[in-house]
Design an enzyme around this catalytic site. Structure first.
Site, PDB file in Angstrom:
ATOM      1  N   ASP A 285       3.662  -2.473  -5.776  1.00 51.65           N
ATOM      2  CA  ASP A 285       4.153  -2.747  -4.418  1.00 51.65           C
ATOM      3  C   ASP A 285       3.499  -3.957  -3.771  1.00 51.65           C
ATOM      4  O   ASP A 285       3.768  -4.236  -2.594  1.00 51.65           O
ATOM      5  CB  ASP A 285       3.898  -1.522  -3.526  1.00 51.65           C
TER       6      ASP A 285
ATOM      7  N   ASP B 138       4.581   9.910  -3.713  1.00 49.70           N
ATOM      8  CA  ASP B 138       5.197   8.734  -3.106  1.00 49.70           C
ATOM      9  C   ASP B 138       5.477   8.980  -1.616  1.00 49.70           C
ATOM     10  O   ASP B 138       5.880  10.081  -1.233  1.00 49.70           O
ATOM     11  CB  ASP B 138       6.498   8.445  -3.863  1.00 49.70           C
TER      12      ASP B 138
ATOM     13  N   GLU C   1       0.213   8.686  -1.497  1.00 47.21           N
ATOM     14  CA  GLU C   1       0.424   7.293  -1.094  1.00 47.21           C
ATOM     15  C   GLU C   1       0.399   7.232   0.425  1.00 47.21           C
ATOM     16  O   GLU C   1       1.372   7.570   1.093  1.00 47.21           O
ATOM     17  CB  GLU C   1       1.766   6.750  -1.607  1.00 47.21           C
TER      18      GLU C   1
END
Ligand code: CA
Length: 582
Positions: free
Chosen positions: A420, A324, A353
Site C-alpha cells: 500500500d 484488513d 491493519e
C-alpha cells in the site's frame, strides 16, 4: 515541579498486567523537570507487611514529557499505589485523591489495581517476538505453474497496473522456500489468497476457496505444511470489512433488494443499490462500489465470517490472521474474533491493519498487534528523507513507545513499506546507504519486523500499483550485496534476544545533528548501535567503562581508551558493537 504535566490513569496502558504476577505502572511528568519518581505500593488489606517502594525508570521521553515505569510484583495480585516525585529538595505525592506535599496515609485515596485476572492478561504469542516476517504479494512473487495463469497474463517483469496479471501462484512460493530460508526469515504474511477477480484479491467472492489462479485449497495446505517443516510460520489476510461485488449474498441483495434474506448483511442506506453522483447507496470500502461493506453487527454475518476464521486455522494449521481495514469494523466483532481464533489456536498471532494510534485494539481483548505505519513514517522521515534531527527522531520514537503496553510493543508489526506504500528504496531516493540505515534500525529495534518481498534484492517502485512489481529471479539482476546485508542483519537479530526484547534507550540524539547512538540490552548482551545519518564522514565517541567490546558483524575487537569508545563512520554509515554481560 510542573504539577499540570503529571498524569496517571488507572488500568488501560498506565497500569496493566504484563503477566500473571507483574504489574507495570507508568506515570508522566514534564520533560527534564523531575529527577526521581517512586511507586509506593502495598496490599490494601495488609499494607504494613506488604508495602514496598519501587524506583521508577524513565522509559521514554518525547518533546514535552518524560514517561516513567516500574515493574511491580504485588504480594497478593492486588495493588494500591501512589507516586512520589522528587526534584532538588522538594517531594510531592500523587494518588487518586490528588497531589500533596505530605505523604498521604495509605491505602485510602490511593490508586487501585483490584486484581490480576489471568484471563484478562494481554498475552501475545511468544513466537511473534522471535519472528522476522516476509510480506508476499502472491500474484507477483513467482509463477510456478503457467497452467493456472489468468487469461491475458503479461510477461513476467512488466509494468504493474491496477488490472494486469503476471501469473504468480502458490507453486511459485513453494519453489522458492529455500530462497526465503537462505534469507533467514521465519514467517510469511500473504496478502489475500481467496477467490477474487482482482490481482490483489482484496475483493473476496468466496472465503473458503483459494483463488484458482493461485492454486487449490489442497496446494495451500501442502505449502503451509512445507513452511512448517522448515520452521516458517504463516499468516493470511482476512478481508472482513467488505466483500467483492460478485459475493453471492451481495448479488442476492442487488437482485431482490430489501426482500433479499441478505438485505441486512450490508449497510444499505436506500434501495435500490446504485451509485448516485459517485456515492453508492450502500456503505463500501472508500467509495468503491465493488467493495460493499459488511454489517458485522448482524449475528448471521458475524457467524459466517468467524466460521471462515476458524475454518482456515483448522484446515491448514494457520499461525495468524492479518485483518484488513480492521479499524472500520466494530469492536464487538473483534472481541468475538479473538475468542474464536484463540480457541482454535492459542498461539495464533492477530495483526490489525490500523494506521493510527491503536490502543483501543491493543488491551488484550482484540488484537495482538497492528501494522505499525506510524513507525514506518518516522523511520523513513529520518533516514530516507533526512528531514529531522536526532532529537526529534528520538522524541518521535519515545512517543510511539508510550502508546502501548510493553507486550504490544514487543510484537508490534514494524515495516518500512508494503503493498500500500511506495517501496523503501524509492523513498530513499534509490540511495542504498539510506535504505541500509532504515533496515539496521528496523532489525535492531523492538517489535516484529516485516520485510516487503523484493526489498532485499533492491526492488524499487512508487505507490500502488507500482510497488507491486514482479520479483526479480534473475540472479545477475538481483542486488546480491543487499541480499547479503539483509541476511547478516536478520541472522544477528535471530541470534540475540537483546535485539528483540531487550531494553531500548537512546544514548545520543541531539538537535541540529543526525548522528545517533542507541542501546539494546538484556541480561546476556549489551549492544550499541552507532548511526551517521549525515552526508559527511564523522568521528563519534561515547564514554564506556569496560574494554571488552566487539564489532557485531566482523567480531573484531573495538577498543575503549581513556574511558571512551571512538568510532569513525563514513557518510550514511553505521556500526553495531556489543559485549557479553558477565
Ligand atoms: Ca501461474
Amino acid at each position: 515541579m510542573q504539577l499540570e504535566a503529571f498524569y496517571h490513569g488507572p488500568k488501560n496502558l498506565w497500569a496493566y498486567a504484563y503477566d500473571n504476577e507483574t504489574l507495570h505502572l507508568r506515570v508522566r511528568t514534564k520533560r527534564d523537570d523531575v529527577q526521581r519518581v517512586y511507586a509506593v505500593t502495598g496490599d490494601k488489606y495488609d499494607w504494613e507487611r506488604t508495602t514496598h517502594t519501587y524506583p521508577m525508570e524513565k522509559f521514554a521521553s518525547d518533546s514535552i514529557f518524560d514517561y516513567w515505569e516500574a515493574q511491580v510484583k504485588p504480594a497478593y495480585r492486588r495493588l494500591n499505589y501512589a507516586f512520589r516525585f522528587e526534584a532538588g529538595t522538594e517531594a510531592l505525592w500523587m494518588c487518586e485523591s490528588g497531589i500533596s506535599h505530605e505523604e498521604p496515609y495509605p491505602p485510602g485515596g490511593y490508586y487501585t489495581f483490584p486484581y490480576i485476572h489471568e484471563i484478562d492478561v494481554f498475552n501475545p504469542p511468544d513466537w511473534a517476538k522471535e519472528a522476522v516476517f516476509y510480506q508476499l504479494f502472491p500474484e507477483r512473487f513467482a509463477n510456478g505453474d503457467p497452467s493456472n495463469d489468468p487469461e491475458g497474463v503479461e510477461p513476467w517483469g512488466g509494468q504493474p497496473t491496477r488490472e494486469n496479471f503476471f501469473g504468480g501462484d502458490l507453486k511459485g512460493v513453494q519453489d522458492h522456500l529455500d530462497y526465503l530460508l537462505d534469507l533467514g526469515i521465519n514467517a510469511i504474511y500473504f496478502t489475500p489468497l481467496f477467490k477474487s477477480p482482482s490481482n490483489h484479491k482484496y475483493d473476496t467472492i468466496d472465503y473458503r476457496t483459494v483463488d484458482p489462479h493461485f492454486g487449490t485449497n489442497e496446494q495451500l495446505k501442502e505449502l503451509v505444511e512445507a513452511c512448517h517443516d522448515k520452521g516458517i510460520r504463516v499468516m493470511l489476510d482476512a478481508v472482513f470489512n467488505h466483500c467483492g461485488y460478485e459475493f453471492p449474498p451481495f448479488q442476492d441483495v442487488l437482485k431482490h433488494g430489501k426482500d433479499s434474506k441478505y438485505a441486512d448483511w450490508f449497510h444499505v442506506k436506500e434501495f435500490p443499490l446504485e451509485v448516485r453522483d459517485g456515492i453508492p447507496t450502500y456503505d463500501t470500502f472508500g467509495f468503491f462500489e465493488h467493495m460493499p461493506k459488511f454489517n458485522t453487527a448482524n449475528p448471521e454475518v458475524k457467524e459466517y465470517l468467524l466460521d471462515v476464521a476458524r475454518y482456515w486455522i483448522g484446515e491448514i494449521k494457520l499461525d495468524g490472521w492479518r485483518l484488513d481495514v480492521a479499524d472500520e469494523i466494530d469492536h464487538h466483532f473483534w472481541r468475538d474474533f479473538r475468542r474464536i481464533v484463540k480457541e482454535a489456536n492459542p498461539d495464533a498471532y492477530i495483526v490489525g491493519e490500523v494506521w493510527n494510534d491503536s490502543i483501543m485494539w491493543l488491551l488484550g481483548d482484540q488484537f495482538d498487534s497492528v501494522m505499525n505505519y506510524p513507525f514506518s513514517n518516522k523511520v523513513l522521515e529520518f533516514f530516507a528523507a533526512g528531514e529531522r534531527d536526532g532529537i526529534s527522531f528520538a522524541n518521535d520514537m519515545g512517543a510511539l513507545l508510550t502508546r502501548y503496553p510493553k507486550q504490544a510493543n514487543e510484537v508490534i508489526f514494524n515495516l518500512l513499506c508494503s503493498h500500500d506504500t511506495p517501496r523503501a528504496l524509492t523513498l530513499c531516493g534509490e540511495d542504498k546507504r539510506r535504505l541500509k540505515l532504515c533496515v539496521v534500525y528496523l532489525l535492531t529495534y523492538m517489535g516484529t519486523p516485516c520485510i516487503f518481498y523484493g526489498d532485499e534484492i533492491g526492488l524499487s517502485g512508487g505507490g500502488d500499483p507500482d510497488c507491486r512489481q514482479c520479483m526479480e529471479w534473475d540472479f545477475d539482476k538481483q542486488d546480491r550485496e543487499l541480499f547479503d546485508f539483509y541476511k547478516l542483519l536478520i541472522g544477528l537479530r535471530k541470534k540475540h534476544g537483546a535485539l528483540r526484547d531487550g531494553r531500548f534507550r537512546f544514548l545520543k540524539a541531539d538537535p541540529h545533528d543526525r548522528r545517533i547512538i542507541y542501546e539494546r540490552m538484556d541480561g546476556k548482551m549489551h549492544f550499541l548501535i552507532w548511526m551517521n545519518n549525515e552526508e559527511t564522514p564523522t568521528d563519534m565517541e561515547y564514554p564506556l567503562e569496560t574494554n571488552d567490546w566487539k564489532d557485531a558483524l566482523s567480531e573484531e575487537p573495538v577498543p575503549v581508551k581513556d574511558g571512551k569508545m571512538k568510532i569513525h563512520l563514513d557518510e550514511l554509515g553505521y556500526r553495531i558493537v556489543y559485549r557479553q554481560i558477565k
